[in-house]
Design a protein around this motif. Structure first.
Motif, short mmCIF file in Angstrom:
data_model
loop_
_atom_site.label_atom_id
_atom_site.label_comp_id
_atom_site.label_asym_id
_atom_site.label_seq_id
_atom_site.Cartn_x
_atom_site.Cartn_y
_atom_site.Cartn_z
N ALA A 49 4.74 -4.90 8.58
CA ALA A 49 6.03 -4.74 7.88
C ALA A 49 6.22 -3.32 7.37
O ALA A 49 7.35 -2.84 7.30
CB ALA A 49 6.13 -5.73 6.73
N LEU A 61 1.43 -7.37 6.21
CA LEU A 61 1.88 -6.29 5.34
C LEU A 61 1.88 -4.97 6.11
O LEU A 61 2.86 -4.21 6.06
CB LEU A 61 0.98 -6.19 4.11
CG LEU A 61 1.22 -4.98 3.20
CD1 LEU A 61 2.60 -5.04 2.57
CD2 LEU A 61 0.13 -4.92 2.13
N LYS A 98 6.39 0.85 1.78
CA LYS A 98 7.46 1.66 2.38
C LYS A 98 7.80 2.86 1.51
O LYS A 98 8.10 3.94 2.01
CB LYS A 98 8.70 0.80 2.63
CG LYS A 98 8.51 -0.17 3.79
CD LYS A 98 9.75 -0.99 4.05
CE LYS A 98 9.56 -1.87 5.26
NZ LYS A 98 10.77 -2.68 5.55
N MET A 103 7.92 -14.75 0.50
CA MET A 103 7.21 -14.97 1.75
C MET A 103 5.87 -14.26 1.68
O MET A 103 5.79 -13.04 1.73
CB MET A 103 8.06 -14.45 2.90
CG MET A 103 7.35 -14.49 4.22
SD MET A 103 8.38 -13.92 5.56
CE MET A 103 7.92 -12.20 5.59
N TYR A 160 0.02 -11.15 0.43
CA TYR A 160 0.86 -10.08 -0.07
C TYR A 160 2.31 -10.54 -0.11
O TYR A 160 2.72 -11.37 0.68
CB TYR A 160 0.72 -8.83 0.82
CG TYR A 160 -0.69 -8.29 0.81
CD1 TYR A 160 -1.05 -7.27 -0.06
CD2 TYR A 160 -1.68 -8.81 1.66
CE1 TYR A 160 -2.34 -6.77 -0.08
CE2 TYR A 160 -2.97 -8.33 1.64
CZ TYR A 160 -3.29 -7.31 0.77
OH TYR A 160 -4.58 -6.82 0.74
N GLU A 161 3.08 -9.94 -1.01
CA GLU A 161 4.47 -10.33 -1.22
C GLU A 161 5.41 -9.19 -0.81
O GLU A 161 4.98 -8.10 -0.49
CB GLU A 161 4.68 -10.70 -2.70
CG GLU A 161 3.78 -11.80 -3.21
CD GLU A 161 4.04 -13.15 -2.55
OE1 GLU A 161 5.19 -13.39 -2.12
OE2 GLU A 161 3.10 -13.95 -2.47
N GLU A 162 6.71 -9.48 -0.88
CA GLU A 162 7.73 -8.49 -0.53
C GLU A 162 7.62 -7.24 -1.39
O GLU A 162 7.92 -6.13 -0.94
CB GLU A 162 9.13 -9.09 -0.64
CG GLU A 162 9.46 -10.04 0.49
CD GLU A 162 9.40 -9.39 1.87
OE1 GLU A 162 9.89 -8.25 2.03
OE2 GLU A 162 8.85 -10.02 2.79
N GLU A 163 7.20 -7.38 -2.64
CA GLU A 163 7.03 -6.22 -3.52
C GLU A 163 5.99 -5.27 -2.95
O GLU A 163 6.11 -4.05 -3.06
CB GLU A 163 6.65 -6.67 -4.94
CG GLU A 163 6.36 -5.54 -5.90
CD GLU A 163 7.53 -4.58 -6.09
OE1 GLU A 163 7.27 -3.41 -6.45
OE2 GLU A 163 8.69 -4.98 -5.88
N ASP A 164 4.95 -5.82 -2.32
CA ASP A 164 3.93 -4.98 -1.70
C ASP A 164 4.51 -4.22 -0.51
O ASP A 164 4.17 -3.06 -0.29
CB ASP A 164 2.74 -5.84 -1.25
CG ASP A 164 2.06 -6.54 -2.42
OD1 ASP A 164 1.66 -5.84 -3.37
OD2 ASP A 164 1.94 -7.77 -2.38
N VAL A 165 5.39 -4.87 0.24
CA VAL A 165 6.06 -4.21 1.37
C VAL A 165 6.93 -3.07 0.84
O VAL A 165 6.91 -1.96 1.38
CB VAL A 165 6.91 -5.20 2.19
CG1 VAL A 165 7.70 -4.48 3.27
CG2 VAL A 165 6.04 -6.29 2.79
N ARG A 166 7.69 -3.34 -0.24
CA ARG A 166 8.55 -2.31 -0.83
C ARG A 166 7.72 -1.11 -1.26
O ARG A 166 8.06 0.04 -1.00
CB ARG A 166 9.31 -2.87 -2.03
CG ARG A 166 10.30 -1.87 -2.63
CD ARG A 166 10.78 -2.28 -4.01
NE ARG A 166 9.78 -2.12 -5.04
CZ ARG A 166 9.43 -0.95 -5.61
NH1 ARG A 166 10.00 0.17 -5.23
NH2 ARG A 166 8.52 -0.90 -6.56
#
Length: 133
Positions: free
Chosen positions: A11, A8, A55, A1, A46-52
């Motif tokens: 999230a 980002l 965080k 997503m 941005y992707e979920e890896e960027d969110v990870r």
């Protein structure tokens, strides 16, 4: 997503300027702008890896790591250097233990001063006197 920088930031529980700050510090990557027109033209995604990663940065900051140490931890994650990660954690624990001891001593001192202040209404307040001297 895929998401925009504001997505980002949302999230990760930070502001857009915080994301940009982490990018300038090299902690977060900056995706390329896509070519072409249309709805997505020119907007970085941005992707979920960027969110990870975002965080992770926030959690590590919450544990008291500096941005430089966080950068090193992120690099270690890619290289699987557990020994260095343990060393950084041990250093952080030592610093936290020292700070806890300092805070406990400050609390005990203030508790004694508050008790002395409460024990008598005459003369200067021990709390105020302690901070003046």
């Amino acid at each position: 997503m895929a998401m925009t920088i504001s997505g980002l930031a949302r999230a990760g529980g930070v502001g857009v300027e915080t994301v940009r700050f982490y990018q300038r510090r090299g902690l977060l990557g900056t995706p390329e702008r896509p070519e072409g027109g249309g709805m997505a033209g020119g907007v970085r995604r941005y992707e979920e890896e960027d969110v990870r990663r975002l965080k992770f940065i926030r959690s590590a900051q919450g544990a008291g790591f500096t941005l430089e140490q966080i950068g090193e931890l992120l690099r270690l994650d890619a290289g699987q250097d557990r020994a260095r990660a343990r060393e950084l954690a041990a250093q952080r624990l030592e610093a936290l233990d020292l700070r806890i001891a300092e805070l406990q001593a400050a609390r005990d001192s203030l508790r004694r001063l508050a008790g002395a202040c409460h024990a008598s209404e005459e003369g200067p307040c021990p709390i105020i006197s302690a901070f003046e001297g």
